[in-house]
Write a protein that holds these residues in place. Structure first.
Motif, short mmCIF file in Angstrom:
data_model
loop_
_atom_site.label_atom_id
_atom_site.label_comp_id
_atom_site.label_asym_id
_atom_site.label_seq_id
_atom_site.Cartn_x
_atom_site.Cartn_y
_atom_site.Cartn_z
N ARG A 111 9.30 1.28 25.89
CA ARG A 111 8.27 0.35 26.38
C ARG A 111 6.88 0.98 26.35
O ARG A 111 5.97 0.54 27.05
N LYS A 112 6.71 2.05 25.57
CA LYS A 112 5.41 2.65 25.27
C LYS A 112 4.79 3.40 26.44
O LYS A 112 3.57 3.53 26.52
N PHE A 113 5.62 3.90 27.35
CA PHE A 113 5.09 4.82 28.36
C PHE A 113 4.80 6.15 27.67
O PHE A 113 5.64 6.68 26.96
N SER A 114 3.61 6.71 27.91
CA SER A 114 3.27 8.01 27.32
C SER A 114 3.89 9.12 28.16
O SER A 114 4.34 8.90 29.29
N SER A 115 3.89 10.34 27.61
CA SER A 115 4.48 11.46 28.36
C SER A 115 3.70 11.70 29.65
O SER A 115 4.29 12.03 30.69
N GLN A 129 2.14 9.43 31.42
CA GLN A 129 2.48 8.37 32.37
C GLN A 129 3.86 8.61 32.98
O GLN A 129 4.07 8.37 34.17
N LEU A 130 4.80 9.11 32.17
CA LEU A 130 6.13 9.45 32.70
C LEU A 130 6.01 10.58 33.72
O LEU A 130 6.64 10.55 34.78
N HIS A 131 5.18 11.57 33.40
CA HIS A 131 4.96 12.70 34.32
C HIS A 131 4.40 12.20 35.65
O HIS A 131 4.87 12.58 36.73
N ASN A 132 3.40 11.31 35.58
CA ASN A 132 2.79 10.79 36.81
C ASN A 132 3.78 9.94 37.60
O ASN A 132 3.80 9.97 38.83
N LEU A 133 4.59 9.19 36.88
CA LEU A 133 5.59 8.34 37.53
C LEU A 133 6.58 9.22 38.32
O LEU A 133 6.96 8.90 39.45
#
Length: 306
Positions: free
Chosen positions: A27-31, A33-37
């Motif tokens: 779903r196009k989450f960047s690395s 954004q995944l780290h922040n999540l």
């Protein structure tokens, strides 16, 4: 408090990846954004239960992503001002920028820009006030500008920015009658070696740049053109029109002449057609021609009739 733009909901389908992390990458989450999540307070719920990145999914599962709160940059101070909102939802904000105001602050922090005004607007609405500028306009160009409300929405919009899912149309009034009346200007644009803030046609070092144009109305010694940007270079329309011998009226930087009829370049971003990256609906957004360009058009028409 309106925090809707922090929530994303998905239902797992047949073709979706079946591990949470792989699904989010799909779903196009960047690395980042995944780290922040994972590390900055984001949350993942599958069927109303909190889960981690390695959780296995099955068709029909409901995923709720709670994005982490973004820390707004201190570089952009909120400044009150009028925001002419053309479209707004939980993901993006489209405004009609007046002429004479920059999109983003330069190094000096004291001048008011659209980013400062939009930040103030979002704070007043109790929303995430991190500024995500998707499209920018020159200080003296007016019209539609797009801001994303989260880094996730920003990355989705960035992916479609120079595709047919994100079309940008401008109106410009130029000197002379353009021949042929419509066509493609395909000339590479680089930085002007004589002035770093200007651009020029540079066949050796320039970046590929394409602008479609079409004559909408002819006057005695001027034309109203509709333009579609296929690339997004700095000053692209201004440089391309100058290169074909028809600079924009009022654009003294490139036309090299002051025009008493117009104290800025007669250039306006009047229409955007965006396939919304989340809802997939086609947004057709327009901003009417500003007063100074309406007046210039009537002056040009008067010359034509007289």
């Amino acid at each position: 408090m309106n925090q809707n733009n922090r929530f994303l909901k998905f239902t797992i389908g047949d073709d979706d990846k079946k591990i949470v992390r792989k699904f989010l990458v799909q779903r196009k989450f960047s690395s980042s954004q995944l780290h922040n999540l994972k590390n900055k307070g984001g949350q993942i719920f599958v069927n109303h239960k909190q889960r981690h990145f390695n959780y296995p999914l099955k068709k029909g599962d409901q995923i709720l992503i709670v994005l982490n709160t973004e820390e707004p940059s201190d570089l952009i101070e909120p400044m009150p001002g009028k925001v002419d909102v053309v479209f707004e939802d939980d993901y993006l904000l489209v405004v009609n920028k007046p002429p004479g105001i920059a999109s983003l602050p330069a190094k000096a922090k004291d001048s008011k820009t659209m980013a400062n005004v939009v930040k103030s607007y979002l704070i007043d609405k109790k929303e995430n006030s991190s500024i995500h500028l998707v499209t920018r306009l020159d200080r003296n160009t007016s019209g539609l500008m797009v801001f994303a409300k989260t880094s996730y929405a920003h990355s989705l919009l960035d992916r479609i920015l120079h595709t047919e899912d994100f079309k940008k149309f401008y109106l410009a009034m130029v000197y002379g009658q353009v021949s042929p009346e419509k066509g493609l200007i395909d000339l590479p644009i680089g930085i002007d070696p004589k002035a770093f803030y200007m651009r020029n046609i540079d066949h050796d070092l320039g970046k590929p740049s394409q602008t479609l144009y079409e004559t909408v109305e002819k006057f005695d010694d001027a034309s109203l053109l509709k333009l579609k940007l296929l690339t997004g270079r700095t000053h692209q329309i201004r440089v391309h029109l100058t290169a074909i011998g028809h600079p924009i009226i009022g654009d003294d930087m490139y036309s090299k002449k002051i025009d008493p009829r117009m104290d800025r370049q007669a250039l306006h971003c009047y229409c955007l057609e965006i396939v919304h990256p989340v809802t997939k609906k086609l947004l057709k957004l327009t901003a009417p021609l500003p007063k100074d360009m309406v007046m210039l058009k009537s002056v040009l028409r008067g010359e034509k009739n007289g």
